[in-house]
Design an enzyme around this catalytic site. Structure first.
Site, PDB file in Angstrom:
ATOM      1  N   HIS A 224       0.817  -1.224   0.000  1.00 17.95           N
ATOM      2  CA  HIS A 224       0.000   0.000   0.000  1.00 17.95           C
ATOM      3  C   HIS A 224       0.847   1.267   0.000  1.00 17.95           C
ATOM      4  CE1 HIS A 224      -3.351   2.658   1.662  1.00 17.95           C
ATOM      5  NE2 HIS A 224      -3.908   2.065   0.625  1.00 17.95           N
ATOM      6  N   LYS A 226       3.107   4.408  -1.288  1.00 19.15           N
ATOM      7  CA  LYS A 226       3.233   5.260  -2.467  1.00 19.15           C
ATOM      8  C   LYS A 226       4.515   6.051  -2.287  1.00 19.15           C
ATOM      9  CE  LYS A 226      -1.444   4.776  -1.905  1.00 19.15           C
ATOM     10  NZ  LYS A 226      -2.088   4.284  -0.676  1.00 19.15           N
ATOM     11  N   ASP A 231      17.465   9.741  -7.828  1.00 17.71           N
ATOM     12  CA  ASP A 231      18.878  10.065  -7.594  1.00 17.71           C
ATOM     13  C   ASP A 231      19.241  10.078  -6.110  1.00 17.71           C
ATOM     14  OD1 ASP A 231      19.249  10.248 -10.306  1.00 17.71           O
ATOM     15  OD2 ASP A 231      19.124  12.436 -10.379  1.00 17.71           O
ATOM     16  N   HIS A 404      -9.155  11.479   0.469  1.00 16.64           N
ATOM     17  CA  HIS A 404      -8.277  10.314   0.586  1.00 16.64           C
ATOM     18  C   HIS A 404      -6.991  10.638   1.346  1.00 16.64           C
ATOM     19  CE1 HIS A 404      -5.829   6.922  -1.322  1.00 16.64           C
ATOM     20  NE2 HIS A 404      -6.845   6.312  -0.763  1.00 16.64           N
ATOM     21  N   LYS A 406      -4.327  11.238   4.205  1.00 15.89           N
ATOM     22  CA  LYS A 406      -4.066  10.678   5.531  1.00 15.89           C
ATOM     23  C   LYS A 406      -3.085  11.618   6.224  1.00 15.89           C
ATOM     24  CE  LYS A 406      -4.208   7.021   2.369  1.00 15.89           C
ATOM     25  NZ  LYS A 406      -5.582   6.681   2.295  1.00 15.89           N
ATOM     26  N   ASP A 411      -0.572  20.188  17.664  1.00 18.44           N
ATOM     27  CA  ASP A 411      -0.089  21.463  18.221  1.00 18.44           C
ATOM     28  C   ASP A 411       0.703  22.300  17.222  1.00 18.44           C
ATOM     29  OD1 ASP A 411      -1.306  20.589  20.502  1.00 18.44           O
ATOM     30  OD2 ASP A 411       0.537  20.172  21.605  1.00 18.44           O
TER      31      ASP A 411
END
Length: 486
Positions: A224, A226, A231, A404, A406, A411
């Site tokens: 899952h 991404k 380089d 979508h 996350k 603070d």
């Protein structure tokens, strides 16, 4: 003949009950959360054969024998690499803000390295901006490009990224692409894999779905993450898959997907590179450890600001660390805590940490999409709302599409962004990555993004929520009971 038939019948009944007893004992002997164990036992006792087959298929964390052996074999060299990395003292932060210090100390103790400083970060909220920046970075690449995605859906600007990646491979750049087999099924059924391989790109189908091996490896264990590394200096991660939202799930009835990505320059790319190398070795058996960061890799003022810790999860990685990081973040909050997630089915510990934060006076907000592409998770999420509202948590329902993103902001200083949903699958099962960022400037940028989400959301009214129909309450509790399995 009657005697033989009777004997066979009794043996079948005995085998049936022995099978149920054996699976029951296996569930009880595994160290797992009580609600999860109870849910599995209920399914097995109500629908024995279906329950047993389901448990053997997806009830335990099986990486598969070959991958498990590779995971064990890779750790000595990975541990040595991490130990050697400690010699690059110029990239490690010596102190953190008071709100971030507990989480960064946790990560250092469990992963063996401190937070990495000297990085430049840019938050990106538009898919076009992400892909245009990525195409430019690919065109300027000089050595290597490495990518991993859960979903690569051909169409729109995703095809332009594919074309630029193939052009890079043709001019001698070493390109690797790892995609989840289930999430990227449309990609692997398209001409793109062959085109890319012919151009010189190493394309790997991760965690192949094979029903013939359903009892040998857990099929719903997914890659899952991404991530993009270029380089060993430029890196991307966040919630966005390699899809053009204008061409993705347009018939789902939830609107366009709304994502967030972080583009980074600096030594954090090396820390992400070791995660990628582990994934690559588990899947292919080939070792591709990244080079250590160059001593001159930090052009930013005093090599300060944007201190980051990478937190990885999945079989072979530090167990429960992302869950521990989220708990630590919630308990570290003193002023406010804002969480954004498309899927909200938290563990009991995380749920109580969120409620406790609100009850001790922290301003707690959770931003969720009003429409969800998963009916089961959508209903299960609602089962938590009553207690959250009673504790003083603000629940915002986003109306501008399927949110979508996350993210967690504590603070204004400690930020968490990455691929982790606040559900059981992300917390305990999948290969995931989260960045923990200790920086007020980045926190301000993330706060601006979250404020924009809130401006496009509707605040859930506690009084109206309590007046919802009885059938909805029954449905919520039913799905809540099975939430440990979602």
């Amino acid at each position: 003949m009657t005697t033989v038939y009777t004997l066979v019948s009794w043996l079948a009944i005995l085998g049936y009950w022995l099978l149920i007893a054996g699976v029951t004992l296996r569930i009880l002997m595994k160290r797992r959360a009580v609600p999860s164990a109870m849910a599995w036992l209920l399914i097995i006792y109500i629908l024995p054969l279906v329950g047993i087959i389901a448990y053997l298929a997806v009830g335990e964390l099986h990486l598969g024998k070959r991958r498990a052996e590779r995971a064990r074999a890779m750790w000595p060299s990975t541990a040595k690499w991490l130990n050697d990395l400690k010699a690059c003292k110029h990239i490690f932060a010596e102190e953190n803000s008071s709100v971030a210090a507990p989480l960064f100390k946790l990560c250092e103790r469990r992963q063996g390295i401190a937070g990495v400083k000297g990085n430049q970060l840019q938050l990106m909220t538009e898919s076009d901006d992400v892909m245009q920046a990525l195409i430019r970075d690919i065109q300027l690449a000089r050595h290597n490009i490495e990518m991993v995605f859960y979903i690569w859906k051909p169409g729109g600007m995703a095809d332009q990224v594919a074309e630029s990646l193939m052009a890079a491979a043709r001019r001698g750049i070493h390109c690797r692409l790892m995609l989840d087999s289930a999430g990227s099924v449309a990609f692997f059924r398209s001409p793109w894999p062959e085109l890319m391989r012919n151009a010189g790109i190493e394309v790997v189908e991760a965690l192949k779905v094979n029903l013939m091996r359903v009892f040998l490896r857990r099929m719903d264990l997914r890659q899952h993450r991404k991530m993009i590394m270029i380089d060993n200096y430029i890196a991307y991660t966040g919630s966005m898959n390699m899809v053009d939202p204008r061409y993705f799930k347009q018939d789902a009835g939830v609107g366009q997907w709304i994502d967030l990505m972080a583009r980074m320059e600096g030594p954090i790319a090396t820390a992400m590179g070791i995660i990628y190398s582990c994934d690559w070795e588990i899947e292919t058996g080939k070792r591709i450890l990244p080079p250590p960061p160059d001593v001159n890799i930090m052009p930013f003022e005093q090599a300060s600001g944007h201190t980051i810790h990478t937190i990885a999860s999945g079989p072979g990685f530090p167990e429960d660390l992302i869950h521990q990081a989220l708990l630590t973040a919630a308990y570290s909050a003193r002023e406010y805590l804002i969480m954004t997630t498309p899927y909200f089915v938290p563990s009991d510990d995380l749920f109580h940490a969120i409620c406790t934060a609100a009850q001790r006076g922290v301003d707690v907000s959770i931003i969720l999409p009003r429409k969800n592409d998963s009916m089961l998770v959508g209903w299960a999420s609602r089962a938590f709302f009553t207690e959250l509202l009673a504790a003083g948590v603000k629940i915002y329902q986003f109306e501008g599409g399927l949110l979508h993103t996350k993210s967690v902001l504590v603070d204004g200083e400690l930020s968490l962004v990455g691929t982790v949903n606040l559900d059981m699958r992300s917390l305990w099962l999948n290969f995931e990555i989260t960045l923990a960022i200790d920086d007020k400037g980045f926190g301000a940028d993330l706060a601006a993004v979250q404020d924009d989400y809130i401006s496009r959301s509707r605040l859930l009214d506690a009084r109206l929520w309590l007046k919802r129909p009885l059938w909805q309450r029954v449905a919520e509790r039913l799905f809540y009971f099975f939430s440990p399995l979602l």
